[in-house]
Motif scaffolding. Structure first.
Motif, PDB file in Angstrom:
ATOM      1  N   HIS A  52      -2.622 -11.175  -9.356  1.00 30.36           N
ATOM      2  CA  HIS A  52      -3.289 -10.003  -8.784  1.00 30.36           C
ATOM      3  C   HIS A  52      -4.286 -10.432  -7.707  1.00 30.36           C
ATOM      4  O   HIS A  52      -4.828 -11.539  -7.734  1.00 30.36           O
ATOM      5  N   HIS A  56      -8.346  -2.172  -7.819  1.00 31.30           N
ATOM      6  CA  HIS A  56      -8.446  -0.835  -7.231  1.00 31.30           C
ATOM      7  C   HIS A  56      -9.266   0.097  -8.115  1.00 31.30           C
ATOM      8  O   HIS A  56     -10.139   0.807  -7.630  1.00 31.30           O
ATOM      9  N   GLY A 115      -0.030  -1.783 -13.830  1.00 27.17           N
ATOM     10  CA  GLY A 115      -0.997  -2.412 -12.942  1.00 27.17           C
ATOM     11  C   GLY A 115      -2.033  -3.245 -13.661  1.00 27.17           C
ATOM     12  O   GLY A 115      -3.084  -3.542 -13.099  1.00 27.17           O
ATOM     13  N   MET A 219       2.397   3.130  -8.826  1.00 29.12           N
ATOM     14  CA  MET A 219       2.276   1.909  -8.020  1.00 29.12           C
ATOM     15  C   MET A 219       3.383   0.936  -8.429  1.00 29.12           C
ATOM     16  O   MET A 219       3.499   0.565  -9.593  1.00 29.12           O
ATOM     17  N   ASN A 223       2.626  -3.689  -5.348  1.00 34.44           N
ATOM     18  CA  ASN A 223       1.180  -3.569  -5.550  1.00 34.44           C
ATOM     19  C   ASN A 223       0.654  -4.767  -6.331  1.00 34.44           C
ATOM     20  O   ASN A 223       1.192  -5.114  -7.391  1.00 34.44           O
ATOM     21  N   TYR A 224      -0.416  -5.384  -5.825  1.00 36.48           N
ATOM     22  CA  TYR A 224      -1.025  -6.524  -6.513  1.00 36.48           C
ATOM     23  C   TYR A 224      -2.493  -6.266  -6.851  1.00 36.48           C
ATOM     24  O   TYR A 224      -3.238  -7.200  -7.123  1.00 36.48           O
ATOM     25  N   GLU A 225      -2.894  -5.015  -6.852  1.00 34.71           N
ATOM     26  CA  GLU A 225      -4.255  -4.677  -7.259  1.00 34.71           C
ATOM     27  C   GLU A 225      -4.248  -4.097  -8.675  1.00 34.71           C
ATOM     28  O   GLU A 225      -3.352  -3.330  -9.040  1.00 34.71           O
ATOM     29  N   THR A 227      -4.883  -1.715 -11.604  1.00 35.01           N
ATOM     30  CA  THR A 227      -5.038  -0.266 -11.656  1.00 35.01           C
ATOM     31  C   THR A 227      -4.558   0.271 -13.005  1.00 35.01           C
ATOM     32  O   THR A 227      -3.605  -0.251 -13.588  1.00 35.01           O
ATOM     33  N   ASP A 229      -3.225   3.064 -13.058  1.00 34.43           N
ATOM     34  CA  ASP A 229      -2.146   3.919 -12.576  1.00 34.43           C
ATOM     35  C   ASP A 229      -2.404   5.368 -12.984  1.00 34.43           C
ATOM     36  O   ASP A 229      -3.551   5.762 -13.214  1.00 34.43           O
ATOM     37  N   THR A 266       3.515   2.170  -2.930  1.00 37.32           N
ATOM     38  CA  THR A 266       2.289   1.431  -2.596  1.00 37.32           C
ATOM     39  C   THR A 266       1.144   2.361  -2.213  1.00 37.32           C
ATOM     40  O   THR A 266       0.107   1.895  -1.749  1.00 37.32           O
ATOM     41  N   PHE A 268      -1.842   4.501  -3.065  1.00 37.40           N
ATOM     42  CA  PHE A 268      -2.821   4.876  -4.083  1.00 37.40           C
ATOM     43  C   PHE A 268      -3.222   6.349  -3.955  1.00 37.40           C
ATOM     44  O   PHE A 268      -3.646   6.968  -4.928  1.00 37.40           O
TER      45      PHE A 268
END
Length: 421
Positions: A52, A56, A115, A219, A223-225, A227, A229, A266, A268
């Motif tokens: 990650h 987010h 996420g 996501m 996505n690499y943040e 979350t 979701d 991707t 948000f």
């Protein structure tokens, strides 16, 4: 007489009905977000191999502890992808040791966000920085239950339902004539938003339990943040609406074949929009004048249904429509009942397709019956029997042979519940 099932009873007595001697409840929220620069492997998508790269929105463990004067129970909601079997075993032992809540009184569920960090196993290069987060998760899950137990007060319960059109069946017909992941608006999809309201006897909110059938996959794999979701955004919207005076616990219904109407992608912004729509419906239901119960006897049970297993053969290639199965080890599905007076939470340790949840609702003798998936362990995708005729992703990776799980889940819960009438 229903078909005999292979059942294993867990814990002394397995099912306990007690008289209500004063219903009390407490709730707590504890953060489990990893550091933005921790570079942890993420869960949910095999194609996502990098760690990650930021945060987010935050992840939490939320707990609701209940007491009817004779028995304690707890619902725990974790912003992670699964409750693995080993995590369930460790949390059950730890929470029981620290709070005195019996194993069959614990319903520990995942929000199924894709996420969050992986629960393992992880590659050796991630191990040193991943293990502390895993240990922190377990510590804070137990902490959330302890904190909720410490603030219990006389309470009452209400339950209501709403509707939200933010999910869709994802088992779609492909151009090739087969079935695959996509959007199928004509497929079965439960739009019901279940809301359990726990409040003090003076009417102050303590906890809200949200139940809805959708994957936490707005996501996608790019996505690499970190979350929570859609489930996480919904829960936080509800909490913030009430000025953080309430803990909102997300539980996933039978959502094995349900995606959000947006995603995986991707954006948000789309995740936030859907979370707000769903959160607004939760708030609407929670603020209605609902019938309330102050006498709320608790009943709990856990059983395991064992079904024949199968797996894809080594030479199968689903992408080329080359599919064959061979026998595999039996699959154990843990069923967990947490009944709060008129409300039934039916926990299943797998990713259940929506028709099984719909059937349980129809046949249950209690009108307020909510299925909670990803609960007290994890086995696999659990298709209804009819779904096997449409071979797609959920069918390929399920470890279950057809003909057992649907009846096993529904009939076992009915046998438990009919004993309460």
């Amino acid at each position: 007489m229903r078909k005999a099932l292979s059942l294993a009873l867990l814990g002394a007595g397995c099912l306990m009905a007690v008289p209500a001697q004063g219903f009390r409840a407490g709730a707590a929220r504890v953060e489990i977000t990893p550091a933005a620069d921790a570079a942890l492997p993420m869960a949910g998508y095999g194609a996502r191999v990098e760690p990650h790269k930021g945060v987010h929105d935050s992840l939490y463990v939320r707990a609701l502890v209940l007491d009817d004067g004779e028995r304690k129970a707890a619902l725990v909601s974790c912003d992670i992808i699964f409750i693995t079997n080993d995590l369930h075993a460790r949390l059950t032992e730890r929470i029981g040791r620290e709070t005195g809540i019996a194993p069959d009184g614990l319903l520990i569920a995942a929000t199924h966000t894709h996420g969050a960090p992986s629960l393992g196993p992880v590659k050796p290069e991630f191990e040193a920085r991943w293990r502390p987060w895993r240990e922190t998760l377990e510590q804070r899950a137990a902490e959330a239950v302890r904190k909720a137990a410490a603030v219990m007060q006389p309470a009452r319960l209400a339950v209501g339902t709403g509707k939200a059109w933010v999910n869709t069946n994802r088992r779609a017909r492909l151009a090739s004539g087969g079935w695959g992941l996509g959007v199928n608006p004509e497929g079965p999809s439960d739009k019901t938003v279940g809301v359990i309201r726990i409040e003090s006897v003076s009417g102050d909110l303590i906890g809200l339990v949200i139940n809805y059938s959708v994957h936490g996959t707005v996501m996608g794999p790019r996505n690499y943040e970190i979350t929570g979701d859609l489930p996480g955004v919904t829960a936080r919207y509800v909490e913030e609406h009430f000025g953080d005076r309430v803990v909102a616990l997300w539980t996933s219904g039978a959502s094995g074949d349900q995606n959000a109407i947006y995603g995986p992608g991707t954006d948000f912004g789309r995740m936030t929009i859907l979370g707000r729509i769903l959160g607004e419906e939760v708030v609407k239901v929670a603020e209605q004048r609902l019938r309330t119960w102050t006498r709320v006897p608790l009943r709990t049970a856990q059983r395991v249904v064992t079904c024949p297993g199968r797996k894809l053969t080594a030479d199968s290639k689903p992408e080329d429509n080359k599919i064959a199965f061979e026998d595999a080890e039996p699959v154990h599905i843990r069923l967990s009942l947490l009944q709060m007076g008129p409300v039934v939470l039916a926990g299943v340790s797998g990713e259940v397709l929506t028709e099984i949840g719909a059937r349980l609702k129809r046949e249950s003798p209690f009108s307020h019956t909510l299925m909670v998936t990803h609960a007290n362990g994890s086995c696999c995708y659990i298709p209804d029997d009819a779904a096997y005729a449409q071979e797609s992703y959920e069918i390929w990776i399920s470890r279950l042979k057809p003909g057992c799980a649907e009846n096993g889940i529904v009939n076992t819960f009915l046998e438990i519940l009919e004993g309460q009438l």
